[in-house]
Design an enzyme around this catalytic site. Structure first.
Site, PDB file in Angstrom:
ATOM      1  CE  LYS A 136      -3.862   0.299   2.241  1.00 27.72           C
ATOM      2  NZ  LYS A 136      -4.965   0.183   3.296  1.00 27.72           N
ATOM      3  CB  ILE A 137       2.133   3.294  -2.394  1.00 29.58           C
ATOM      4  CG1 ILE A 137       3.219   2.174  -2.424  1.00 29.58           C
ATOM      5  CG2 ILE A 137       2.864   4.662  -2.776  1.00 29.58           C
ATOM      6  CD1 ILE A 137       4.047   2.017  -3.489  1.00 29.58           C
TER       7      ILE A 137
END
EC number: 2.2.1.2
Length: 361
Positions: A136-137
């Protein structure tokens, strides 16, 4: 098997659980949710892990001998994510990589540091060491080039904290740019997947507050779903484009829209609102357990929002005409989203620090 959740899955919605803990893994609860509740993926975030590690007994054994707080957090969270990935391995294979996914987030303190985000994304991917992990970014300005470079390295990504159509289009562009770089490097595009997490309930919470102050209560509770309708229209446009089709011919996969923050925060709204009213074939809805169980008990599958982008745009135009500054709303929500996760991260560090002291006393 739950009939209501089956109907939702049959409508094309992938049901992911927005929660993970070692207790859920060890007790067999997650396996039960996969078997009986059509759960086909899991998302996590710093708030979720802060709550999980607050139950220190589940992690005490692994913490023994560790001294560095951040190393301990990484060890515990990557272990949980790896074990969850193994539980979802069958779903991952059966859906050719679209489902059976487990997400783990880079430290939110890196949200405005592109290079550090890229480095940690690669580190987490290597530590989990499972094909079905998603890194997750956040969709911050600094996060966008990090998404491109992570995808270019062949690593699958869950882009989080998306609030506006404008930023969502930038996210899709970053994904396609990453695929183009990966293709140029000779990487097999068919193994790269991504979801774009578009936040829902927080939009209504912020806009409803402003509408109430403006005396426009009749528009409350409409903006978040309208925003999702507009987002889905943008998705259809981008992934129907010649640019994407050229990549699809090389094996590329679409970046699926994911509805996040789907638990209702206003008790005046139905507790299944952001599930029933966000149905579309091919989307993901990641739900807190409370919302998932509520839908299993009394949820109804609403009509598809496919093709309703024009309707969504009309609703948002009404909200703007009423005096709500939508660009400001989306900026506030992104800033608050990053800040809330940073607070949770510091809570997680404090919890683990205490647990380490207890484990090594």
């Amino acid at each position: 098997m739950n009939d209501r959740l089956k109907a939702l899955a049959d409508a094309g919605v992938s049901i992911w659980l927005d929660d993970l803990s070692r207790g859920r893994l060890k007790s067999g609860n997650l396996a039960e949710m996969i078997a009986d509740y059509y759960v086909s993926g899991v998302t996590t975030n710093p708030t979720i892990f802060a709550a999980a590690l607050a139950k220190g007994a589940d992690y005490a054994e692994q913490l023994q001998g560790l001294t560095d707080v951040d190393e301990a957090i990484t060890a515990c969270t990557t272990t949980d994510v790896r074990d969850a990935c193994d539980l979802f391995a069958d779903a991952y294979r059966a859906t050719k990589g679209f489902d059976g996914r487990v997400s783990i987030e880079v430290a939110p303190t890196l949200a405005h540091d592109t290079e550090a985000t890229i480095a940690q994304a690669k580190e987490l991917h290597g530590l989990v060491d499972r094909d079905n992990v998603l890194i997750k970014i956040p969709a911050t300005k600094a996060g966008l080039p990090a998404i491109t470079e992570t995808i270019a390295a062949g690593i699958s990504v869950n882009v989080t904290l998306i609030f506006s159509e404008e930023r969502y289009r930038e996210v899709m562009d970053a994904y396609l740019a990453g695929l183009e770089k990966a293709a140029a490097a000779g990487i097999d595009l068919s193994g790269i997947h991504s979801v774009a997490s578009f936040f829902i309930s927080r939009v209504d919470s912020e806009i409803d507050k402003r509408l109430a102050a403006l005396g426009k209560d009749e528009l409350k509770g409409k903006a978040a779903i309208a925003n999702a309708e507009v987002a889905l229209g943008a998705y259809d446009e981008v992934f129907g484009s010649e640019r994407y089709q050229a990549l699809a011919a090389q094996g590329a996969n679409v970046q699926r829209p994911l509805w996040a923050s789907t638990g209702t925060k206003d008790p005046a709204y139905p507790d299944t609102l952001y599930v029933s009213d966000l149905v579309a074939d091919g989307v993901v809805n990641t739900m807190p357990e409370k919302t998932l169980l509520a839908f299993a008990d009394h949820g109804e599958v609403g009509p598809s929002i496919q093709g309703k982008a024009a309707h969504g745009a009309e609703v948002l135009a009404e909200v703007a005409a009423a005096g709500v500054d939508l660009p400001e709303v989306f900026e506030v929500l992104e800033t608050e989203g990053v800040d809330k996760f940073i607070v949770s991260w510091h809570e997680l560090q404090a919890t683990v620090k205490g647990a380490l002291e207890a484990a090594n006393a």
